[in-house]
Design a protein around this motif. Structure first.
Motif, short mmCIF file in Angstrom:
data_model
loop_
_atom_site.label_atom_id
_atom_site.label_comp_id
_atom_site.label_asym_id
_atom_site.label_seq_id
_atom_site.Cartn_x
_atom_site.Cartn_y
_atom_site.Cartn_z
N LYS A 212 73.85 16.69 32.15
CA LYS A 212 72.90 17.32 31.23
C LYS A 212 73.15 18.82 31.14
CE LYS A 212 67.97 17.55 30.16
NZ LYS A 212 66.64 16.96 30.41
N GLN A 213 73.42 19.43 32.27
CA GLN A 213 73.71 20.87 32.27
C GLN A 213 75.00 21.16 31.48
OE1 GLN A 213 73.89 21.59 36.47
NE2 GLN A 213 71.65 21.58 36.74
N LEU A 214 76.03 20.37 31.71
CA LEU A 214 77.30 20.58 31.03
C LEU A 214 77.19 20.36 29.52
CD1 LEU A 214 79.81 18.86 33.49
CD2 LEU A 214 79.67 21.30 32.98
N PHE A 215 76.36 19.38 29.14
CA PHE A 215 76.25 19.02 27.73
C PHE A 215 75.69 20.17 26.90
CE2 PHE A 215 74.26 16.67 24.12
CZ PHE A 215 75.39 16.04 23.64
N TYR A 262 70.22 12.93 22.08
CA TYR A 262 71.28 12.24 22.81
C TYR A 262 70.83 11.88 24.22
CZ TYR A 262 74.07 14.14 18.99
OH TYR A 262 74.55 14.46 17.76
N ARG A 263 71.49 10.84 24.73
CA ARG A 263 71.16 10.35 26.07
C ARG A 263 72.46 9.95 26.76
NH1 ARG A 263 65.57 9.07 26.80
NH2 ARG A 263 65.19 8.28 28.89
N ALA A 264 72.53 10.19 28.05
CA ALA A 264 73.67 9.76 28.85
C ALA A 264 73.31 8.44 29.52
CB ALA A 264 74.00 10.80 29.91
N PHE A 265 74.25 7.49 29.48
CA PHE A 265 74.05 6.15 30.04
C PHE A 265 75.16 5.89 31.06
CE2 PHE A 265 72.20 6.19 25.86
CZ PHE A 265 71.03 5.46 25.97
N MET A 279 69.64 9.28 31.10
CA MET A 279 68.88 10.53 31.09
C MET A 279 68.98 11.19 29.71
SD MET A 279 69.34 13.82 33.62
CE MET A 279 68.64 12.88 35.01
N PRO A 280 67.86 11.68 29.18
CA PRO A 280 67.94 12.45 27.93
C PRO A 280 68.69 13.76 28.17
CG PRO A 280 65.73 12.58 28.86
CD PRO A 280 66.48 11.60 29.69
N LEU A 281 69.47 14.18 27.18
CA LEU A 281 70.33 15.34 27.37
C LEU A 281 69.86 16.61 26.67
CD1 LEU A 281 73.87 13.72 27.13
CD2 LEU A 281 72.55 14.29 29.18
N ASN A 282 69.02 16.46 25.67
CA ASN A 282 68.62 17.66 24.94
C ASN A 282 67.12 17.75 24.72
OD1 ASN A 282 68.86 15.46 23.24
ND2 ASN A 282 69.75 16.59 21.54
N ASN A 283 66.40 17.57 25.82
CA ASN A 283 64.97 17.87 25.77
C ASN A 283 64.49 18.29 27.14
OD1 ASN A 283 64.76 15.52 27.31
ND2 ASN A 283 63.66 14.37 25.74
#
Length: 283
Positions: A212-215, A262-265, A279-283
């Motif tokens: 999430k941090q990298l995204f 976006y979400r990471a799976f 995990m959601p990536l942009n909220n």
């Protein structure tokens, strides 16, 4: 607590509640209940007058016979746990023939591509089984609301699509992921982990946090390759997949779009036990 193993007495009982104008909620489970399930039950209790918890290990959604055989079945413990939450919860615990009839088999559904990626790619006909059993529960129970955990986010989106396809008047409520102190997403499968693997499996959550941090500054491809490299250097888990997808269509991200969510799976094996998370990536 009312416990039903046959559908007709349950249907008759729920009809009396619905006739009185009560809101009926459903929490579908496969048993082996834990705090994650109880968080869904608590939310259902807050939003509904009556809550049905189904406990049924659905054979049609398993593509691995060993996984089905090993899945924990703890009905008596589950009932005691639910009594602690609230004594007037309704439990529906049918066997396969009671639920399906003589032929225990899946229907086929077209979920417009939602079923072909991630879990659907690695688990043959899994979502046909999920769609079939949820359709059966919705037909029998006719809930006003149904509660599902976001840990199975792809499943959540598919069930929303199912209600749209079948034009069912059920509100689908997504509930936040409940995690262990280490960050590991709570799951019935966690009970099968050795103490070492349970400790080391927290790496899944740590990887999602870092992703999430990298995204925020890197591309989806960069983050995906970073995750694959991290798992290659981690001896305790075997990565099955990691994908970053648009939450609406679950398609893998090629280029970020403004306003999209976006979400990471992720899916990984700890020994022979398969674990998933997201995990959601942009909220």
């Amino acid at each position: 607590m009312q416990i039903f193993k046959e559908k007709q007495p349950l249907i008759d009982t729920l009809l009396s509640y619905k006739s009185a104008g009560e809101i009926v909620g459903l929490v579908p489970t496969m048993g082996a209940l834990h705090d994650g399930h109880l968080s869904l039950v608590q939310q259902a209790l807050q939003e509904c007058d009556r809550v049905v918890v189904s406990i049924f290990v659905n054979p049609t959604q398993f593509d691995n016979p060993k996984d089905l055989e090993m899945y924990p079945r703890t009905l008596d413990q589950d009932i005691e746990l639910l009594k602690q939450a609230q004594d007037d919860i309704i439990v529906f615990a049918p066997n396969a023939n009671e639920l399906y009839g003589k032929k225990v088999a899946s229907e086929h559904f077209d979920f417009q591509g939602l079923e072909k990626v991630m879990e659907g790619k690695y688990r043959n006909a899994h979502f046909d089984g999920v769609g079939t059993v949820i359709k059966l529960f919705f037909t029998i129970i006719k809930p006003d609301k149904a509660f599902f955990g976001e840990k199975d986010f792809q499943q959540l989106q598919i069930i929303r699509k199912l209600t749209e396809i079948l034009e069912l008047p059920v509100e689908i409520v997504g509930c936040p992921i409940l995690r262990e102190e280490s960050g590991l997403a709570r799951s019935s499968r966690n009970e099968r982990l050795s103490s070492l693997h349970r400790e080391k499996a927290a790496f899944i959550y740590e990887t999602l946090i870092k992703s999430k941090q990298l995204f925020g500054t890197k591309s989806a491809d960069y983050v995906t390759e970073w995750v694959k490299n991290e798992f290659q250097n981690y001896p305790f888990l075997k990565l099955e997949y990691f994908e970053i997808a648009d939450i609406q269509n679950l398609k893998r991200v090629n280029r970020k779009r403004e306003g999209a969510q976006y979400r990471a799976f992720i899916a990984a094996y700890a020994d022979d036990i398969r674990l998933i998370d997201n995990m959601p990536l942009n909220n």
